[in-house]
Design a protein around this motif. Structure first.
Motif, PDB file in Angstrom:
ATOM      1  N   ASN A 185       0.826  -1.209   0.000  1.00 36.78           N
ATOM      2  CA  ASN A 185       0.000   0.000   0.000  1.00 36.78           C
ATOM      3  C   ASN A 185       0.859   1.257   0.000  1.00 36.78           C
ATOM      4  OD1 ASN A 185      -2.248  -1.657   0.144  1.00 36.78           O
ATOM      5  ND2 ASN A 185      -2.506  -1.405   2.348  1.00 36.78           N
ATOM      6  N   THR A 186       1.940   1.212   0.768  1.00 38.20           N
ATOM      7  CA  THR A 186       2.816   2.383   0.857  1.00 38.20           C
ATOM      8  C   THR A 186       3.497   2.657  -0.475  1.00 38.20           C
ATOM      9  OG1 THR A 186       3.190   1.999   3.227  1.00 38.20           O
ATOM     10  CG2 THR A 186       4.797   3.371   2.074  1.00 38.20           C
ATOM     11  N   PRO A 240      -6.085  14.923  -2.785  1.00 38.73           N
ATOM     12  CA  PRO A 240      -5.033  14.757  -1.765  1.00 38.73           C
ATOM     13  C   PRO A 240      -4.440  13.350  -1.692  1.00 38.73           C
ATOM     14  CG  PRO A 240      -6.817  16.086  -0.898  1.00 38.73           C
ATOM     15  CD  PRO A 240      -7.273  15.587  -2.244  1.00 38.73           C
ATOM     16  N   GLN A 241      -5.243  12.316  -1.883  1.00 41.15           N
ATOM     17  CA  GLN A 241      -4.722  10.949  -1.807  1.00 41.15           C
ATOM     18  C   GLN A 241      -4.026  10.526  -3.087  1.00 41.15           C
ATOM     19  OE1 GLN A 241      -7.892  11.886  -1.919  1.00 41.15           O
ATOM     20  NE2 GLN A 241      -9.287  10.233  -2.509  1.00 41.15           N
ATOM     21  N   SER A 281      -1.385  -2.239  10.997  1.00 43.06           N
ATOM     22  CA  SER A 281      -2.020  -1.497   9.912  1.00 43.06           C
ATOM     23  C   SER A 281      -3.535  -1.508  10.066  1.00 43.06           C
ATOM     24  CB  SER A 281      -1.630  -2.108   8.563  1.00 43.06           C
ATOM     25  OG  SER A 281      -2.333  -1.485   7.510  1.00 43.06           O
ATOM     26  N   GLU A 282      -4.103  -2.692  10.205  1.00 39.38           N
ATOM     27  CA  GLU A 282      -5.564  -2.795  10.312  1.00 39.38           C
ATOM     28  C   GLU A 282      -6.033  -3.823  11.327  1.00 39.38           C
ATOM     29  OE1 GLU A 282      -9.451  -3.407   7.334  1.00 39.38           O
ATOM     30  OE2 GLU A 282      -7.412  -3.721   6.579  1.00 39.38           O
ATOM     31  N   TRP A 283      -5.223  -4.867  11.564  1.00 39.72           N
ATOM     32  CA  TRP A 283      -5.691  -5.996  12.363  1.00 39.72           C
ATOM     33  C   TRP A 283      -4.768  -6.308  13.531  1.00 39.72           C
ATOM     34  CZ3 TRP A 283     -10.422  -7.482  10.980  1.00 39.72           C
ATOM     35  CH2 TRP A 283     -10.835  -7.293   9.660  1.00 39.72           C
ATOM     36  N   ARG A 311      -4.190   2.214   9.620  1.00 39.04           N
ATOM     37  CA  ARG A 311      -3.144   2.975   8.935  1.00 39.04           C
ATOM     38  C   ARG A 311      -2.726   2.178   7.707  1.00 39.04           C
ATOM     39  NH1 ARG A 311      -0.458   3.982  14.750  1.00 39.04           N
ATOM     40  NH2 ARG A 311      -0.810   1.748  14.735  1.00 39.04           N
ATOM     41  N   PRO A 312      -3.334   2.481   6.567  1.00 44.74           N
ATOM     42  CA  PRO A 312      -3.055   1.680   5.376  1.00 44.74           C
ATOM     43  C   PRO A 312      -1.657   1.862   4.816  1.00 44.74           C
ATOM     44  CG  PRO A 312      -4.473   3.532   4.842  1.00 44.74           C
ATOM     45  CD  PRO A 312      -4.353   3.502   6.333  1.00 44.74           C
TER      46      PRO A 312
END
Length: 349
Positions: free
Chosen positions: A123-124, A171-172, A298-300, A319-320
């Motif tokens: 993702n980063t 923005p993304q 990140s998520e879990w 936080r992806p």
């Protein structure tokens, strides 16, 4: 370029593995009970039990389409590495510490690989690519964007320019998805480069009796120096320490190298485990590990069904990505940043 792995058998009769664990199944089992693991989705509103076989799974995550050894060649190679690491985990659980040089290198590589193979890394990479493209398009202005569209043979109206402009400069960033092979290449390359920053540290094995550790979807925790007053961030080279939960009852702390440097301890002795030790798992140490596990998530989050009380109460939002671009404009006004040159240069880099 990805090539075939000589140690992976090309067995055409074997079904292609499509459900890929981004956190290995054997590793998750150390936090489970009877094949079940408790799961928390950040920021903690969703909590449910699930099978270890279903946790941290993504379909075709490491698939390499068209590879001569099959699309699951990377998944098979990872399974072999996991098998070696599982044997080291078993030795540690049986009381073996410090580790011999070969086992240390195996565990060090496993930790490095776990830091690079997870979805947040992919993702980063996509996020950074999107931000760079956003900056290039935004700097060229709407005039440069129109020229780029026209050079691709498109009939461009003002409405189309506005629509594409809004999508590309949000923005993304634009919806960029780089090929999976880009992440896989980085995963294999970077994991090897990280090993010296892991195995060159003195290791302490923290064993817990009364308290327990939790796990996350990105379980390698980076510990900043206490004198980092400016919050400049922390990496594998600059971290004071690195945490890695091995099971609910054991954690690996890769400590600061500064004492070894001051004492002049050769790195060869560190590699032999001469600077390693065992620590008792206190309440303070449990909170220390679990805090950094949450910070790296990140998520879990995952934990043993009996260990919900060890999940911190104040959990962050998902936080992806691991970092954010800064220094660029939050929005563009459509004007070119540079004049007098070819707008193609500004929009394509």
């Amino acid at each position: 370029m990805l090539t075939g792995h000589n140690d992976v058998v090309n067995n055409q009769s074997r079904p292609v593995a499509r459900r890929h664990h981004t956190v290995p199944r054997f590793y998750l089992q150390g936090f489970s009970e009877a094949g079940k693991i408790a799961t928390v989705r950040l920021p903690g509103d969703q909590r449910f039990p699930q099978s270890v076989g279903d946790a941290a799974v993504a379909k075709d995550f490491y698939a390499v389409d068209g590879h001569p050894d099959g699309p699951d060649v990377i998944e098979k190679a990872l399974s072999e590495i996991e098998g070696l690491a599982a044997a080291v985990f078993k030795k540690i659980a049986g009381g073996s510490w410090p580790l011999g040089h070969e086992d240390r290198m195996t565990l060090g590589y496993f930790v490095a690989l776990q830091a690079t193979r997870v979805p947040v890394q992919r993702n980063t990479m996509d996020y950074l690519a999107a931000q760079m493209l956003r900056l290039q398009i935004g700097a060229s202005g709407k005039t440069g964007l129109r020229k780029q569209l026209e050079e691709h043979g498109l009939e461009v109206s003002d409405d189309i320019v506005e629509e594409v402009w809004e999508q590309m400069t949000r923005p993304q960033g634009p919806p960029v998805k780089r090929p999976k092979t880009v992440h896989i290449e980085q995963m294999l390359d970077l994991s090897g480069k990280l090993i010296p920053y892991l195995v060159g540290r003195p290791w302490s094995l923290v064993r817990f009796e009364r308290r327990s550790l939790i796990l996350s979807d990105a379980p390698v925790g980076l510990v900043a120096h206490t004198n980092d007053k400016w919050g400049m961030g922390v990496g594998f080279m600059t971290a004071w320490g690195i945490t890695f939960p091995l099971s609910r009852k054991a954690g690996l702390l890769m400590n600061s190298v500064e004492p070894q440097i001051e004492l002049g301890v050769p790195v060869e002795k560190v590699h032999q485990g001469r600077a390693d030790w065992v620590q008792d798992g206190t309440a303070k140490m449990e909170k220390f590990f679990n805090f950094h596990t949450v910070q790296g998530a990140s998520e879990w989050l995952f934990h043993h069904p009996d260990d919900e009380k060890y999940v911190p109460t104040d959990l962050p939002n998902p936080r992806p990505v691991t970092l954010q671009m800064s220094g660029g404009p939050p929005e563009f006004d459509g004007e070119q940043w540079f004049t007098g040159g070819d707008t193609k240069d500004a929009s394509t880099g």
